[in-house]
Scaffold this motif. Structure first.
Motif, PDB file in Angstrom:
ATOM      1  N   SER A 652      13.514   3.720  68.146  1.00 50.84           N
ATOM      2  CA  SER A 652      14.470   3.240  67.148  1.00 50.84           C
ATOM      3  C   SER A 652      15.919   3.474  67.550  1.00 50.84           C
ATOM      4  O   SER A 652      16.837   3.126  66.808  1.00 50.84           O
ATOM      5  N   ALA A 653      16.131   4.068  68.722  1.00 51.50           N
ATOM      6  CA  ALA A 653      17.483   4.438  69.127  1.00 51.50           C
ATOM      7  C   ALA A 653      18.248   3.243  69.680  1.00 51.50           C
ATOM      8  O   ALA A 653      17.691   2.366  70.345  1.00 51.50           O
ATOM      9  N   ASP A 728      21.903   3.663  63.456  1.00 56.33           N
ATOM     10  CA  ASP A 728      21.653   4.807  64.341  1.00 56.33           C
ATOM     11  C   ASP A 728      22.854   5.740  64.235  1.00 56.33           C
ATOM     12  O   ASP A 728      23.856   5.584  64.938  1.00 56.33           O
TER      13      ASP A 728
END
Length: 759
Positions: A652-653, A728
């Motif tokens: 998910s970064a 993020d």
């Protein structure tokens, strides 16, 4: 400086640079036009170096307008222990851990009380001793005797702590964190406002007086290859890391810079006062009177070739002679005028040579202890001494028009300055260098480690070519004075190591040799800064040792405003590449400027070592970090250059390729960037200009790029860009620094309190 820029500068200065208290003969220093026969460094005919003692830059000038001091928006972060005793938290370098001993002694304040984290351990921030607690009604500390700190090789390296830079108060005690203001040292501030101050000048060695002065007089501490097995003293001693003679109680034997000058036919002399035996055991300071002798600060007297020289020989006459005022000390009942005349007789030889037009091409001046500014001697007494030297020089305008006077400081005591100095990597664990680091790592002293550079200290370049209240932020050390002399007189000092010669400048950027005759200013009187008759006569004085209740604690503001800044030879950049599959981040360091630079890299992981990458012009280096998620890497270079790389590793970064470049055209240049989304999902990217608050945003599909350019005219070439990604919160890349155009500029408006950086 154009008329428009001059008007802007006057409006932005924020404080009055010209003092109202006049001293006519000092004011003449700035009215005397420079010798401008060739418009080059060859117009300099005399170089005079006055090295004072033991004052770090922040301690003296951390509150001065327009220098990299207490308002530094890009100060490094250190790892502060948590109150729980387990783990650390990032905190400004200004909030030094207090340590158990200092806390037990009643020193240290909660981190949260001075802007730090609530869960951090107690800290000792910078503090000013309250003059009122020294004496009711007192407003200045300049005449106060205040204690110093340990400044040995071992103690300084322990405080530096392999670059972690978090042990200054723990190792050296609370006094390591003290500072002064314009009210305390008005003459020094006035010199900086009138001439040129260097705010990136460093000690040569993380160690005490004599090794640092060896660098000034020889370019090294015996860390040269030509000595062979005999070492620095002919008896096998290693590089000099302590005061006095060698570990074998022997004199040193390597070549000194005055010998280089002598061989080239360049005239030179050391101006000093001598008391007792010129050589051992007194080394010119065999007296109990602090205002006579040379404080054993003439390092040439520790060399065998000077010991063995005969009166009448160049080495003896140039390096081992001087006044001997202890022999003419007045009676205790003598009037004050007699004592003042006695104090001024320290300068008889210097004054005679200046008046008679016999000043050598190169001179060094060595003060008695009481005038050196070494704690616990009052700094006002040093101001009086400096002012006497300048008075004498301007008394002969013809001489001063051709003279550069350098006032610098040999070391920083054991005291704190917030800038982590450049250093070579002692092993591959600590970085890399494209330049040889031969002879820059000591293995014969405890602890082993890099020689330097040491703590940042002050440099003031006083001359007709350095008027104007400029700041110069090129990296210098004590060998820079040698390099300046080399540049002027065509000599060469073989003792300066390749790494040091590459990293440190030759001081020429501090001067305007082409068009110097356009500035006038005035300085305050130092008549009241002469020690009292009782002190001159050797009477006892009391040193004020402050308690926590007698200090004004907390990171202070700097004087508001900017100052003109000299052009610098730097252009540098860093690129980050994330390898999520291997949990690594690779940083590549670029040097597209004209001077070798040291990149200094810190990690948010307290277990990671601080690394140093030395990169020559036109070259690159790369280093790889094994990172957890999130990662945090910060890179620092000269003149406020920083790159922050914060992010995460995982599915998910956000993963962006961020590159930047410069356009040095125009007065202030511009910065341009390109951002590519290298993740497998879309990213909404924002770039915030922290100076203006302008925000640029764009949605990037995988492999899509976003480019832009920002003109830096409004803020004199300074930039600070923050790259973030929606969704993020860990991702934040930050690019900040100054674009050099080859022209003089101005100091950072954010540093000067004229701009509040947005975040």
């Amino acid at each position: 400086m154009s008329n428009t820029n001059r008007r802007e500068f006057v409006q932005l200065m924020g404080v009055t640079a010209i003092m109202s208290t006049l001293k006519t003969n000092i004011a003449r220093a700035l009215a005397i036009p420079a010798n401008n026969r060739t418009g080059t460094i060859r117009d300099v005919e005399h170089i005079v170096i006055l090295m004072q003692e033991n004052r770090p830059f922040d301690h003296q000038f951390g509150t001065l307008r327009g220098v990299r001091g207490f308002n530094d928006p890009r100060a490094v972060k250190i790892n502060l222990p948590l109150q729980s005793g387990t783990g650390t938290t990032p905190v400004s370098v200004f909030l030094q851990p207090a340590g158990a001993v200092n806390v037990a002694a009643g020193y240290g304040v909660p981190s949260s009380s001075v802007g730090g984290p609530a869960d951090g351990a107690d800290v000792i921030p910078p503090f000013r001793v309250n003059p009122e607690d020294v004496s009711p009604g007192l407003t200045t500390l300049g005449g106060t005797y205040l204690p110093g700190t340990d400044h040995s090789w071992s103690g300084t390296h322990e405080a530096w702590n392999q670059g972690q830079y978090d042990m200054w108060a723990v190792v050296h005690g609370p006094m390591a964190m003290s500072y002064m203001t314009r009210e305390d040292i008005p003459y020094h501030y006035a010199l900086a406002d009138a001439f040129t101050i260097g705010d990136a000048y460093y000690c040569s060695i993380m160690g005490p007086t004599n090794p640092n002065r060896c660098y000034m007089w020889t370019g090294c501490v015996g860390n040269v290859s030509y000595l062979g097995a005999g070492g620095t003293d002919g008896l096998g001693a290693g590089p000099v890391t302590g005061n006095g003679l060698s570990v074998n109680n022997a004199y040193y034997v390597w070549q000194t810079f005055p010998e280089v000058l002598q061989a080239a036919g360049v005239s030179w002399k050391v101006y000093q006062d001598l008391a007792g035996a010129t050589f051992g055991p007194d080394f010119g300071d065999g007296t109990g009177n602090s205002f006579a002798g040379n404080y054993t600060d003439n390092s040439l007297l520790y060399f065998n070739q000077y010991l063995m020289s005969a009166p009448g020989s160049p080495l003896f006459d140039g390096g081992a002679t001087g006044t001997q005022i202890i022999n003419t000390i007045p009676a205790a009942s003598a009037p004050e005028q007699a004592w003042q005349a006695w104090a001024e007789s320290l300068f008889d030889e210097f004054q005679s040579d200046v008046k008679g037009g016999k000043l050598p091409q190169v001179s060094w001046i060595v003060a008695p202890a009481g005038y050196t500014e070494h704690p616990d001697y009052p700094i006002h007494y040093g101001a009086w001494y400096i002012s006497q030297v300048l008075d004498i020089l301007v008394s002969n305008p013809e001489v001063f028009s051709k003279t550069v006077l350098i006032v610098n400081y040999d070391e920083a005591d054991g005291s704190f300055d917030h800038i982590v100095p450049p250093a070579p990597p002692q092993t591959a664990t600590y970085g890399a260098s494209t330049v040889s680091i031969e002879n820059e790592i000591v293995t014969t002293s405890t602890p082993n480690g890099p020689i330097g550079l040491g703590t940042r200290v002050s440099l003031i370049a006083i001359s007709p070519w350095s008027k104007g209240g400029y700041v110069n932020s090129e990296v210098f050390d004590h060998t820079s004075t040698i390099q300046f002399i080399e540049k002027r007189f065509g000599v060469y000092e073989k003792n300066i190591s390749p790494w040091r010669r590459a990293v440190t400048g030759d001081l020429t950027s501090a001067f305007n040799f082409v068009n110097p005759n356009d500035y006038h200013a005035i300085l305050p009187s130092t008549n009241d800064f002469l020690p009292s008759v009782a002190e001159l006569g050797g009477g006892n004085v009391n040193t004020f040792t402050p308690t926590q209740d007698s200090v004004i604690a907390g990171v202070p503001p700097q004087e508001k405003g900017i100052r003109p800044a000299r052009a610098l030879p730097y252009e540098l950049n860093v690129h980050a590449s994330v390898d999520a599959s291997n949990s690594t981040v690779e940083l590549t360091f670029f040097n597209t400027g004209n001077k070798t630079v040291v990149f200094h890299v810190r990690s948010g992981n307290a277990a990671d070592p601080v690394r140093y990458y030395t990169v020559e012009p036109g070259k690159t280096l790369a280093g790889t970090w094994n990172v957890a998620s999130p990662y945090n890497l910060s890179v620092y270079g000269p003149n406020g250059f920083v790159r922050y790389f914060n992010g995460s590793i995982g599915s998910s970064a956000a993963v962006l390729d961020v590159s930047s470049g410069y356009d040095s055209g125009g007065d202030c240049g511009s910065i341009k960037w390109s951002i590519t989304n290298v993740a497998a999902k879309r990213a909404q990217v924002s770039v915030l200009d922290a100076y203006t608050g302008n925000l640029s945003s764009q949605v990037l599909q995988p492999n899509e790029s976003f480019e832009d350019e920002v003109s830096l005219h409004q803020f004199y070439g300074w930039y600070d860009l923050i790259v973030t990604v929606e969704g993020d919160s860990t991702f934040e890349y930050r690019l900040a620094g100054h674009v050099e155009t080859g022209k003089d500029s101005f100091s950072d408006p954010a540093l000067g309190g004229l701009v509040t950086l947005k975040s």
